[in-house]
Design a protein around this motif. Structure first.
Motif, PDB file in Angstrom:
ATOM      1  N   VAL A 135     -47.041  68.765 -31.853  1.00 40.89           N
ATOM      2  CA  VAL A 135     -45.942  69.088 -32.766  1.00 40.89           C
ATOM      3  C   VAL A 135     -44.814  68.077 -32.579  1.00 40.89           C
ATOM      4  N   HIS A 136     -43.936  68.029 -33.561  1.00 37.96           N
ATOM      5  CA  HIS A 136     -42.711  67.247 -33.425  1.00 37.96           C
ATOM      6  C   HIS A 136     -41.668  68.128 -32.747  1.00 37.96           C
ATOM      7  N   GLY A 137     -40.791  67.514 -31.989  1.00 44.31           N
ATOM      8  CA  GLY A 137     -39.766  68.248 -31.276  1.00 44.31           C
ATOM      9  C   GLY A 137     -38.727  68.866 -32.199  1.00 44.31           C
ATOM     10  N   THR A 138     -38.065  69.889 -31.698  1.00 42.91           N
ATOM     11  CA  THR A 138     -36.960  70.553 -32.393  1.00 42.91           C
ATOM     12  C   THR A 138     -35.823  70.692 -31.390  1.00 42.91           C
ATOM     13  N   GLN A 139     -34.783  71.395 -31.754  1.00 39.64           N
ATOM     14  CA  GLN A 139     -33.694  71.642 -30.803  1.00 39.64           C
ATOM     15  C   GLN A 139     -34.124  72.612 -29.706  1.00 39.64           C
ATOM     16  N   ASP A 140     -35.246  73.341 -29.901  1.00 41.59           N
ATOM     17  CA  ASP A 140     -35.708  74.341 -28.941  1.00 41.59           C
ATOM     18  C   ASP A 140     -36.781  73.829 -27.984  1.00 41.59           C
ATOM     19  N   TYR A 141     -37.415  72.706 -28.289  1.00 41.87           N
ATOM     20  CA  TYR A 141     -38.479  72.155 -27.441  1.00 41.87           C
ATOM     21  C   TYR A 141     -38.753  70.701 -27.825  1.00 41.87           C
ATOM     22  N   LEU A 142     -39.449  70.004 -26.933  1.00 42.49           N
ATOM     23  CA  LEU A 142     -39.904  68.644 -27.200  1.00 42.49           C
ATOM     24  C   LEU A 142     -41.339  68.697 -27.698  1.00 42.49           C
TER      25      LEU A 142
END
Length: 125
Positions: free
Chosen positions: A29-36
């Motif tokens: 997956v691509h990272g978000t503010q909640d995880y890499l």
């Protein structure tokens, strides 16, 4: 000291973490503010034969320069191991007893109350 522990997952978990000490790192997956996510930056995500090494490669190529120390934990094999008796822990660091209580309540979220200092204190014991 700049330190980061990456909690490695193969899918987005119900509970992810992004703190100064811990970060969730998810495969595919691509990272978000909640995880890499290991699809960002330089990666080997297209070669599924590498499994957990995908995370290590991603950190090596994209994030290693930010830290003095890095560590990895697998979502099924959490990093903290507690073999001290309660009396020893309470004498040396009562805050670790609080951590123990959190860990006992939910093994999937052991890092939520762990600061850099608490982590260092734990390893010094």
């Amino acid at each position: 000291m700049r330190m980061k522990i990456f909690s490695c997952h193969h899918a987005v978990a119900q509970d992810t973490i992004m703190t100064d000490l811990f970060s969730s790192l998810i495969s595919g997956v691509h990272g978000t503010q909640d995880y890499l996510g290991d699809l960002d930056g330089d990666n080997i995500a297209s070669d599924n034969d590498h499994s957990e090494m995908r995370h290590q490669y991603y950190v090596w190529k994209n994030l290693l320069h930010r830290f003095d120390y890095v560590g990895f934990e697998h979502y099924r094999r959490v990093l903290f191991t507690d073999i001290q008796s309660a009396s020893v822990v309470s004498r040396r660091n009562p805050e670790l007893l609080i951590f123990r209580g959190h860990f006992a309540q939910s093994i999937s979220r052991p890092y939520l109350c762990a600061s850099h200092q608490l982590f260092s204190d734990f390893w010094m014991m």
